[in-house]
Design an enzyme around this catalytic site. Structure first.
Site, PDB file in Angstrom:
ATOM      1  N   TYR A 169      -9.386  -0.731 -11.192  1.00 38.70           N
ATOM      2  CA  TYR A 169      -8.630   0.025 -10.741  1.00 38.70           C
ATOM      3  C   TYR A 169      -7.119  -0.082 -10.610  1.00 38.70           C
ATOM      4  O   TYR A 169      -6.313   0.654 -11.106  1.00 38.70           O
ATOM      5  CB  TYR A 169      -9.274   0.584  -9.335  1.00 38.70           C
ATOM      6  CG  TYR A 169      -8.635   1.807  -8.702  1.00 38.70           C
ATOM      7  CD1 TYR A 169      -8.685   3.054  -9.373  1.00 38.70           C
ATOM      8  CD2 TYR A 169      -7.912   1.774  -7.542  1.00 38.70           C
ATOM      9  CE1 TYR A 169      -8.444   4.318  -8.970  1.00 38.70           C
ATOM     10  CE2 TYR A 169      -7.667   3.098  -6.832  1.00 38.70           C
ATOM     11  CZ  TYR A 169      -7.927   4.206  -7.526  1.00 38.70           C
ATOM     12  OH  TYR A 169      -7.424   5.430  -7.070  1.00 38.70           O
ATOM     13  N   TYR A 228     -15.013  -4.557   8.045  1.00 40.52           N
ATOM     14  CA  TYR A 228     -14.991  -5.608   7.285  1.00 40.52           C
ATOM     15  C   TYR A 228     -14.021  -6.777   7.625  1.00 40.52           C
ATOM     16  O   TYR A 228     -12.882  -6.289   7.961  1.00 40.52           O
ATOM     17  CB  TYR A 228     -14.607  -5.304   5.838  1.00 40.52           C
ATOM     18  CG  TYR A 228     -15.909  -4.293   5.387  1.00 40.52           C
ATOM     19  CD1 TYR A 228     -17.095  -4.980   4.922  1.00 40.52           C
ATOM     20  CD2 TYR A 228     -15.571  -3.070   4.829  1.00 40.52           C
ATOM     21  CE1 TYR A 228     -18.157  -4.065   4.747  1.00 40.52           C
ATOM     22  CE2 TYR A 228     -16.604  -1.997   4.553  1.00 40.52           C
ATOM     23  CZ  TYR A 228     -17.720  -2.797   4.377  1.00 40.52           C
ATOM     24  OH  TYR A 228     -18.856  -1.937   3.959  1.00 40.52           O
ATOM     25  N   ARG A 300      -0.879  -2.442   3.604  1.00 38.13           N
ATOM     26  CA  ARG A 300      -0.041  -1.507   2.758  1.00 38.13           C
ATOM     27  C   ARG A 300       0.683  -0.649   3.776  1.00 38.13           C
ATOM     28  O   ARG A 300       0.113   0.216   4.445  1.00 38.13           O
ATOM     29  CB  ARG A 300      -0.734  -0.835   1.753  1.00 38.13           C
ATOM     30  CG  ARG A 300      -1.099  -1.740   0.568  1.00 38.13           C
ATOM     31  CD  ARG A 300      -1.421  -1.311  -0.535  1.00 38.13           C
ATOM     32  NE  ARG A 300      -2.349  -1.868  -1.663  1.00 38.13           N
ATOM     33  CZ  ARG A 300      -3.510  -1.788  -1.551  1.00 38.13           C
ATOM     34  NH1 ARG A 300      -4.127  -0.648  -0.985  1.00 38.13           N
ATOM     35  NH2 ARG A 300      -4.248  -2.445  -2.601  1.00 38.13           N
TER      36      ARG A 300
END
Length: 369
Positions: A169, A228, A300
């Site tokens: 990706y 996670y 991010r």
């Protein structure tokens, strides 16, 4: 009243073969493509959507067929022979959103990601050249990899492993960006690139494994929500209404061959997002902390200075957007014949808000004038 200033009657790129403003939305059965196509159709544009339905939803296409100006073509943009069909049509604008997305899909659809971002991108650039159309390539925040600079400006080259587990990706989209800019300059095609950060909203599948739809779908079903790692990693989130505004702004006002970040610019940890989702929807939920199934990035955050200079700004708060997404997911689940556990879908343990409207700002208008 919230009135959008974006005009879709930009005919500067029309050629002598047509007087129509016709849009091509590649990936038009997907989450973002559906919302973009609907916005265009609602205001009278002619829209062709192409999608191979690898991750796009037939339900999204069915919803758009009620518009008389909508045309769906089942087509894989990486199939060059199939894309030759598009060379016989004329477009004023082309949005290339066609690529499987979502980190869980990398292992399953990595090859398709690479082919869509390379061969598929080239095929659509050829269509843009023939039509003299403006062309927008939808890239991703994944192009920055695991960044060391916050927020990330478009000039940041990123920190990416070219053969790592996320590379199909990340590197696919980076190649697509390079091809778009190079090919646009070489062949005088009017191109733009948008790096999309985490986006959510209506038309996402209840089975989508991206963080917000997964959280909401699991809480709706009364199941634990996987988080996670330790949940301290940060992300930013943008409602799809704001993303569509941004895509159209860049298409109409952006500089040729330039790159623009579009995303939310407020960081939130995954744990805090989970708590906000519970509060915004009234749903109960329990977190299940798990080891991440792929190398994760700690955070991010986009620098959106460039796109804001074009007049764009986000309008939808995260809490309002989550409530909107919850209503849409409930409607999608109830539209299914049965839930996965075999019970009728209308008996799922849904709590909180029960409105099913898919419009967060129904008073918004775009003018074809």
């Amino acid at each position: 009243m919230r009135l959008s200033s974006y005009s879709m009657q930009d005919c500067r790129h029309m050629d002598t073969y047509t007087t129509e403003v016709r849009y091509l939305v590649a990936g038009g059965a997907g989450f973002v493509g559906t919302n973009l196509a609907r916005r265009l159709l609602e205001h009278g544009a002619l829209v062709d959507c192409v999608d191979n339905l690898s991750t796009g939803r037939k339900a999204n296409v069915s919803d758009l067929t009620r518009y008389p100006n909508f045309n769906f073509i089942k087509l894989d943009i990486a199939d060059t022979a199939a894309c030759d069909r598009l060379l016989r049509r004329r477009y004023s604008h082309i949005y290339n959103l066609a690529c499987p997305t979502g980190v869980p899909n990398i292992a399953l659809l990595g090859e398709e990601m690479l082919m869509a971002s390379s061969v598929g991108t080239l095929n659509l650039l050829k269509v843009a050249r023939r039509s003299k159309a403006s062309y927008l390539f939808a890239s991703t925040a994944e192009a920055y990899g695991d960044p060391e600079i916050f927020p990330q400006p478009e000039s940041y080259v990123g920190k990416v492993d070219p053969v790592g587990p996320r590379s199909p990706y990340e590197e696919g989209k980076r190649f697509g960006e390079a091809l778009t800019r190079f090919w646009g300059r070489k062949h005088n095609v009017d191109v733009r690139i948008v790096r999309i950060f985490n986006t959510y909203g209506p038309a996402m599948s209840p089975d989508d494994q991206r963080v917000i739809p997964q959280m909401l779908s699991r809480m709706i079903a009364g199941k634990p929500v996987p988080i996670y790692g330790d949940g301290a990693q940060t992300r930013t989130f943008l409602h799809v209404d704001d993303l569509v505004d941004g895509l159209m702004t860049v298409m109409e006002k952006g500089a040729p061959a330039e790159v623009y970040n579009i995303g939310g610019d407020t960081q939130i940890t995954i744990c805090d997002l989970f708590e906000l989702a519970k509060k915004a929807t009234g749903l109960a939920g329990k977190a299940a902390f798990e080891k991440h199934f792929i190398a994760d990035h700690r955070g991010r955050c986009p620098d959106t200075t460039k796109v804001r200079a074009l007049g764009w700004h986000p309008r939808v708060s995260l809490a309002d957007g989550i409530r909107h997404s919850h209503r849409d997911l409930v409607a999608s689940i109830q539209a299914r014949p049965q839930a996965r556990n075999g019970r009728p879908a209308d008996r799922l343990p849904v709590t909180g808000h029960h409105h099913t409207s898919t419009k967060l700002y129904p008073e918004r208008r775009l003018a074809l004038s």
